[in-house]
Design an enzyme around this catalytic site. Structure first.
Site, short mmCIF file in Angstrom:
data_model
loop_
_atom_site.label_atom_id
_atom_site.label_comp_id
_atom_site.label_asym_id
_atom_site.label_seq_id
_atom_site.Cartn_x
_atom_site.Cartn_y
_atom_site.Cartn_z
NE ARG A 184 81.72 41.19 -22.26
CZ ARG A 184 81.73 42.09 -21.28
NH1 ARG A 184 81.07 41.84 -20.17
NH2 ARG A 184 82.40 43.21 -21.40
CE1 TYR B 247 76.35 53.43 -17.60
CE2 TYR B 247 74.45 53.83 -16.18
CZ TYR B 247 75.05 53.14 -17.22
OH TYR B 247 74.34 52.17 -17.89
CB ALA C 11 77.54 63.24 -16.55
CB ILE D 140 69.18 44.85 -17.82
CG1 ILE D 140 68.21 45.99 -18.16
CG2 ILE D 140 69.01 43.66 -18.77
CD1 ILE D 140 66.74 45.68 -18.09
P1 NAP Z 1 78.04 44.43 -20.37
O1 NAP Z 1 77.39 43.10 -20.18
O2 NAP Z 1 79.12 44.87 -19.46
O3 NAP Z 1 78.55 44.50 -21.89
C1 NAP Z 1 79.18 45.65 -22.35
C2 NAP Z 1 79.42 45.53 -23.83
O4 NAP Z 1 80.00 46.77 -24.29
C3 NAP Z 1 80.41 44.43 -24.19
O5 NAP Z 1 79.99 43.86 -25.41
C4 NAP Z 1 81.73 45.19 -24.36
O6 NAP Z 1 82.65 44.58 -25.27
C5 NAP Z 1 81.22 46.49 -24.95
N1 NAP Z 1 82.13 47.61 -24.77
C6 NAP Z 1 82.52 48.20 -23.61
N2 NAP Z 1 83.39 49.19 -23.86
C7 NAP Z 1 83.58 49.22 -25.21
C8 NAP Z 1 84.36 50.00 -26.08
N3 NAP Z 1 85.16 50.96 -25.61
N4 NAP Z 1 84.30 49.76 -27.40
C9 NAP Z 1 83.50 48.78 -27.90
N5 NAP Z 1 82.73 48.00 -27.12
C10 NAP Z 1 82.77 48.21 -25.80
O7 NAP Z 1 76.96 45.59 -20.30
P2 NAP Z 1 75.38 45.61 -20.59
O8 NAP Z 1 74.70 45.53 -19.29
O9 NAP Z 1 75.02 44.67 -21.66
O10 NAP Z 1 75.24 47.12 -21.09
C11 NAP Z 1 75.02 47.46 -22.44
C12 NAP Z 1 74.55 48.90 -22.48
O11 NAP Z 1 73.35 49.04 -21.72
C13 NAP Z 1 75.55 49.89 -21.89
O12 NAP Z 1 75.55 51.08 -22.65
C14 NAP Z 1 74.99 50.14 -20.50
O13 NAP Z 1 75.39 51.39 -20.01
C15 NAP Z 1 73.51 50.07 -20.78
N6 NAP Z 1 72.69 49.79 -19.60
C16 NAP Z 1 72.81 48.62 -18.91
C17 NAP Z 1 71.99 48.41 -17.81
C18 NAP Z 1 72.04 47.14 -17.00
O14 NAP Z 1 71.38 47.06 -15.96
N7 NAP Z 1 72.75 46.11 -17.42
C19 NAP Z 1 71.10 49.39 -17.39
C20 NAP Z 1 71.02 50.57 -18.11
C21 NAP Z 1 71.80 50.75 -19.21
P3 NAP Z 1 83.70 43.43 -24.79
O15 NAP Z 1 82.89 42.18 -24.61
O16 NAP Z 1 84.68 43.31 -25.90
O17 NAP Z 1 84.30 43.90 -23.50
#
Ligand code: NAP
Length: 250
Positions: free
Chosen positions: A18, A161, A163, A194
């Protein structure tokens, strides 16, 4: 036609089912020849959908389930995959899996602290450590860690987060220096807000006022940077954290 004895070069994207991880998979499939390992934790349907998008842009991929937190499970799954794919090497690792469990520190439950740290920080360790010796022998590799503006500036309500991501930034810098001689780069990308499931509940109308670009970013805008870092073109960049945040903090 590829020589059948040729090594199959692969890229693993954790949390590729995702959001940003999905966009990274599609972008890598568009820009590179890597066979992709699309990792997911619980959402198989979403992972299969990513696989479909990757194939639509001409990419080659498979889905692979493991929980990055589960050290034994990661090892067992990846070892089995390696046994089944003796002709393959994972040359690019995108440590993208991450979660948030926000709340003021004074109310924070121990599991909200440890779940968030375990996913981002221990997830980075479990996956990267599994491959590191093979990468060193390969004398080429790209490790890209998905961190956050929170890991740089600290965000109130996200002590856990901040940390976790701050620790991954420090690990990125340290590991980069250990392995640069072997042509393996280790970099981090630090998105701001994002548009994904993670930020779905946030009030963009309110929050965008503090973002110079006056909007949330798209997952694809992060994926382009990851794709560049995954390429040979980024060969002299290592230990770096690249902000992708519309000017909110740099
Ligand atoms: P998201 O839409 O919630 O997607 C999270 C993804 O991580 C999903 O594919 C989920 O898999 C997977 N995941 C979660 N826990 C897991 C685990 N224990 N083992 C394997 N896979 C796991 O989040 P996102 O916004 O795309 O975020 C992706 C990354 O970017 C994260 O590290 C987040 O901290 C970072 N980030 C996001 C933002 C933002 O604004 N969105 C900003 C800064 C940093 P499932 O589909 O199977 O649940």
């Amino acid at each position: 036609m590829a020589d059948s004895k040729e090594i199959k070069k692969c890229a693993l994207i954790t949390g590729g089912s995702r959001g940003i991880g999905r966009a990274v998979c599609i972008q890598l499939a568009t820009d590179h020849d890597y066979h992709l390992l699309i990792n997911y934790n619980s959402n198989k349907d979403a992972a299969l959908e990513t696989l479909k998008f990757v194939e639509e842009v001409g990419g080659s991929a498979e889905i692979i389930q493991f929980d990055v937190v589960d050290a034994e499970g990661v090892k067992a799954t990846l070892s089995k995959w390696e046994d089944d794919n003796a002709d393959a090497i994972v040359e690019v690792i995108v440590n993208n899996a991450g979660i948030t469990k926000d709340g003021l520190f004074m109310w924070m439950k121990p599991e909200d602290w440890s779940d968030v740290i375990n996913t981002s920080l221990n997830g980075f360790f479990n996956v990267t450590n599994h491959f590191i010796q093979k990468l060193l022998v390969n004398k080429y590799g790209r490790i890209i860690n998905m961190v956050s503006v929170s890991g740089l500036k600290g965000t109130p309500g996200q002590t856990n987060y901040s940390a976790a991501k701050g620790a991954v930034i420090a690990a990125t810098k340290a590991l980069a220096q250990e392995i640069a001689k072997r042509n393996i780069t280790v970099n981090a990308v630090a998105p701001g807000f994002i548009k994904t499931d993670m930020t779905r509940e946030l009030n963009e109308k309110e929050l965008k006022r503090m973002i110079p670009a006056n909007r949330f970013g798209e997952a694809e805008e992060v994926a382009h940077v990851v794709s560049f870092l995954a390429s040979k073109k980024s060969s002299y960049i290592t230990g770096e954290t690249i902000n992708i945040n519309g000017g909110i903090y740099s």
